[in-house]
Design a protein around this motif. Structure first.
Motif, PDB file in Angstrom:
ATOM      1  N   LYS A   1       0.817  -1.216   0.000  1.00  0.00           N
ATOM      2  CA  LYS A   1       0.000   0.000   0.000  1.00  0.00           C
ATOM      3  C   LYS A   1       0.854   1.272   0.000  1.00  0.00           C
ATOM      4  O   LYS A   1       0.639   2.202   0.785  1.00  0.00           O
ATOM      5  CB  LYS A   1      -0.935   0.020   1.207  1.00  0.00           C
TER       6      LYS A   1
ATOM      7  N   GLU B   1       2.121   4.562  -2.181  1.00  0.00           N
ATOM      8  CA  GLU B   1       1.634   5.390  -3.272  1.00  0.00           C
ATOM      9  C   GLU B   1       2.600   5.339  -4.444  1.00  0.00           C
ATOM     10  O   GLU B   1       3.816   5.180  -4.263  1.00  0.00           O
ATOM     11  CB  GLU B   1       1.450   6.834  -2.799  1.00  0.00           C
ATOM     12  N   SER B   2       2.041   5.495  -5.633  1.00  0.00           N
ATOM     13  CA  SER B   2       2.857   5.446  -6.844  1.00  0.00           C
ATOM     14  C   SER B   2       3.757   6.672  -6.938  1.00  0.00           C
ATOM     15  O   SER B   2       3.366   7.784  -6.557  1.00  0.00           O
ATOM     16  CB  SER B   2       1.968   5.372  -8.077  1.00  0.00           C
TER      17      SER B   2
ATOM     18  N   ASN C   1       1.847   2.507 -10.219  1.00  0.00           N
ATOM     19  CA  ASN C   1       0.885   1.402 -10.201  1.00  0.00           C
ATOM     20  C   ASN C   1      -0.348   1.837 -10.986  1.00  0.00           C
ATOM     21  O   ASN C   1      -0.987   2.831 -10.661  1.00  0.00           O
ATOM     22  CB  ASN C   1       0.506   1.065  -8.750  1.00  0.00           C
TER      23      ASN C   1
ATOM     24  N   ASP D   1      -3.529   2.688  -9.313  1.00  0.00           N
ATOM     25  CA  ASP D   1      -3.564   3.894  -8.491  1.00  0.00           C
ATOM     26  C   ASP D   1      -3.922   5.152  -9.277  1.00  0.00           C
ATOM     27  O   ASP D   1      -4.176   6.195  -8.677  1.00  0.00           O
ATOM     28  CB  ASP D   1      -2.210   4.110  -7.809  1.00  0.00           C
TER      29      ASP D   1
END
Length: 784
Positions: free
Chosen positions: A273, A275-276, A307, A310
């Protein structure tokens, strides 16, 4: 001299007597200024034989219970203090009858070191073999002493010494090459007054061993990070913690993950989890069971990968009003792909005409920037679609509906209400009668940069707004794959500012008053409305006065000031949301009233002008007087005034002639004396006739300005017939006037005579009168 010596001796004797008396009344109290351990008991003795009667004790000026003290043979009194916890106390022995202090002592307490703890660890960058350092720390509260010697004692010898509350032995591996099993240490605290030992600290060597910090490696994968580490000791079961957070995160939301490793197991942990395209910091630490944690490993900073799941574009649009041609501008906006993401990103907007039966007609494609794009559409409904390419592959896409101009029956919210508290705006509204799936709330403060969010309820709260800025807020309902009509709330302020700041302050000063005026800076939409102003002023160290001015005025006249005095003043603007103050201004009242000085100067100028005018007129008149045509005695003649026998209206003498100067014409000034004869014309007073306006000078009433034609016939003396002899004076000197009469002049010349010519025909003058005639007389006569 003798008297002075006696006085000094008397003072010395009295002082000695008083000191001896005081010493007789002082009793010894023992022990003197003792130190005792906190919580212990002590006894203090007062030698009371120095006084007669009972004594009692006080502790910090509070009487001690009589049950705490006792007397021995009436010569000593003992007080027992139990469980003393005060850091410092004053104990006094006093007489019971007079409360006189007989003696005293100061009691101080000390405590022993507590919470002793030790670790066995590595140092100097070494992480292999037996740990080299042994460090102990403790707590010790002693308020009055600054220098205390601490010593850590083992079962065999002194381990280390220090003046602070921690101590490290750097040769523990030499003195204890095999620190195995149970051990104990004690901390000794020592000063010149006391010495105390802590309770023994017992430990197991494995429970105090701090293993070396792990070596960390972090790998990046799509959607997660993988942390891997190793330690120098893996022969026993141990526990590890992995912490990570985003770089630059102001909230410092640090996450910690735990993992237990069996003997020989390598450490690894997946961090999910993330963030990109975000930078993360990762560190790890480990410990044996019941042992202290190792130091954190060196932090590893990594960038997470993009991702695809995302990517949330959240496409939205703002539609402008139609132009005259029917075209509308559509401002499309979406969430930008983070700039830290690696690779090439391309954004395209595709717009198509939207029909109820499906999409028809051609579409256009527009290459856009990273987060916004402006396109033109006609009055028909359109579907705007955004497609994002990453390295020439479709990464994500989203679309939004643009209603037609004629679609006026679409869902729209009503009764939109807003409120703002501490920079946060809350919005509420009533749902439309149609079924909707949500709402989009967009807001802007400058019409160029927009923010938006979605909500499933009929309310929303807007955070992160600029302070004291007005925002335009729009709420648009969503239904199916379409959008309804937006409802707006205009110029909603996050906070209302205090009163505007002052731009200028002006003071116009006189002797007893001052006109104060001011201007305010431009009032913003979110600025507070000024209710009134308060002007504060005062002179020097005198009282400060104030006067209130209505908020619609920006000036005030300060009255009843003291002339020639320095004043200071400032203005405060008061609004419901706060106040603002101007800078302090200083001014000096004038010594005199400026208007009075101006009026005085004006009056003085007027007086000077009048005086100058009068003086100028006088000067002009005087100059005219000086410039009157008075005859030159050298060019004048004297004639005999006939007293009678002349014809009425005939002029008795001829006009003066101006012959060329001769030697006889050069005369000197003297007075002429006139001789009166019977028949002469005299004035009523008996003097010679001075006026020439009598009947003898007037030819006729209606022709007084004309010269008589027969003037020459009546009385003519040609220059050739004149007697040029100078008239004599009684003194014998010559008169400066030439004679203008007959040869029979009654006055005889005593000087040198000039040749006199015979007179022309004229009537016989019965009497003659010498007179002086000026040209001015003729001018006055002609004026008449």
């Amino acid at each position: 001299m003798y008297y002075f010596t006696s006085v000094v001796l008397l003072i010395v004797i009295c002082t000695t007597s008083i000191s001896e008396g005081q010493r007789k009344n002082m009793c010894n109290v023992v022990p003197k200024d003792p130190y005792i351990q906190v919580g212990s008991d002590t006894q203090i003795v007062c030698e009371s034989f120095c006084v007669h009667g009972k004594v009692y004790w006080t502790l910090n000026n509070n009487a001690v219970d009589e049950s705490w003290s006792s007397s021995i043979n009436s010569t000593h009194n003992i007080v027992s203090l139990r469980n003393v916890t005060l850091s410092k106390a004053t104990v006094l022995c006093r007489r019971a009858d007079t409360q006189e202090v007989l003696g005293g002592t100061t009691l101080r307490t000390y405590s022993k070191p507590t919470k002793v703890g030790c670790i066995w660890h590595y140092g100097n960058g070494s992480f292999e073999g037996v740990p080299q350092l042994f460090t102990c720390s403790w707590e010790h509260h002693v308020p009055f002493l600054k220098k205390i010697n601490y010593t850590v004692l083992g079962s065999q010898l002194e381990i280390c010494s220090s003046h602070v509350k921690t101590c490290t032995s750097k040769h523990m591996h030499e003195e204890y090459p095999t620190l195995v099993g149970n051990h104990s240490v004690t901390v000794r605290a020592k000063t010149k007054h006391w010495e105390v030992y802590s309770d023994p600290y017992e430990f197991d060597s494995h429970h105090i061993l701090q293993i070396s910090r792990p070596k960390l490696n972090v790998s990046v994968f799509s959607g997660h990070l993988l942390a891997e580490w190793s330690t120098s000791t893996t022969s026993k079961k141990h526990y590890c913690q992995v912490k990570y957070d985003k770089v630059g995160d102001k909230r410092k939301s640090e996450e910690v993950l735990s993992k237990t490793l069996d003997a020989g197991e390598k450490g690894n942990l997946a961090i999910e989890k993330v963030e990109s395209c975000t930078y993360y910091r990762v560190a790890v630490r480990c410990a044996w069971e019941k042992a202290p944690w190792s130091e954190w490993s060196q932090e590893a900073t990594v960038l997470s990968q993009l991702n695809k799941s995302d990517v949330k574009l959240r496409l939205w649009r703002k539609v402008a009003q139609p132009e005259k041609t029917g075209m509308r501008k559509v401002y499309a906006m979406w969430m930008e792909i983070p700039s830290a993401c690696q690779g090439t990103f391309t954004y395209f907007i595709q717009q198509t005409v939207y029909k109820d039966r499906g999409i028809q007609g051609d579409y256009s494609r527009t290459l856009c920037g990273n987060s916004t794009c402006t396109i033109n559409v006609n009055e028909e409904a359109h579907r705007v679609k955004l497609r994002v390419f990453h390295n020439e592959a479709v990464l994500a896409e989203d679309s939004v509906y643009v209603p037609a101009v004629a679609e006026t029956s679409l869902p729209q919210v009503t009764n939109m209400l807003t409120s703002s508290i501490r920079g946060v705006i809350s919005v509420r509204w009533d749902a439309p009668p149609q079924l909707v799936r949500g709402y989009v709330i967009d807001w802007t403060h400058d019409g160029r940069r927009y923010h938006w969010k979605e909500s499933d309820s009929t309310s929303a709260t807007l955070f992160g707004l600029l302070d004291q800025k007005p925002y335009d807020i729009t709420v648009t309902p969503l239904f199916g794959d379409k959008t309804g009509l937006g409802a707006q709330a205009w110029q909603i302020c996050t906070t209302i500012a205090a009163a505007a700041n002052f731009s200028t302050i002006k003071v116009e000063v006189s002797d007893r008053s001052a006109l104060v005026s001011w201007n305010m800076e431009h009032q913003d939409v979110c600025g507070g409305v000024i209710v009134h102003y308060v002007v504060f002023y005062g002179a020097g160290q005198g009282p400060q006065l104030n006067i209130t001015v209505n908020g619609t005025k920006q000036e005030i006249l300060l009255k009843d000031l003291i002339p020639y005095t320095q004043y200071s003043m400032y203005v405060k603007a008061v609004a419901p949301t706060g106040t603002s103050e101007s800078n302090v201004r200083h001014f000096n009242t004038k010594r005199f009233d400026l208007d009075f000085v101006k009026k005085l100067c004006a009056i003085g100028t007027t007086v000077l002008v009048l005086l100058s005018s009068v003086g100028l007129c006088c000067a002009i008149q005087y100059r005219k007087f000086l410039e009157k045509p008075l005859p030159n005695p050298g060019l004048s003649s004297v004639a005999l005034w006939p007293s009678g026998g002349h014809q009425k209206g005939m002029f008795p003498f001829r006009l003066f002639s101006y012959p060329s100067e001769s030697l006889c014409a050069r005369v000197s000034m003297e007075e002429s004396r006139l001789t009166s004869t019977p028949g002469s014309h005299l004035d009523p007073a008996g003097g010679p006739l001075e006026e020439y306006s009598g009947p003898a000078f007037t030819a006729k009433p209606d022709a007084r300005n004309e010269r008589p034609d027969d003037l020459e016939e009546i009385f003519t003396l040609s220059s050739s017939r004149e007697c040029s002899a100078l008239l004599p004076e009684s003194s014998g000197q010559l008169s400066p006037y030439r004679s203008q009469g007959s040869i029979e002049s009654p006055t005889q010349s005593t000087g040198k005579e000039c040749q006199c010519l015979p007179p022309v025909k004229h009537q016989q003058l019965t009497a003659t009168l010498a007179m002086y005639v000026t040209v001015h007389m003729f001018e006055q006569d002609q004026g008449r």
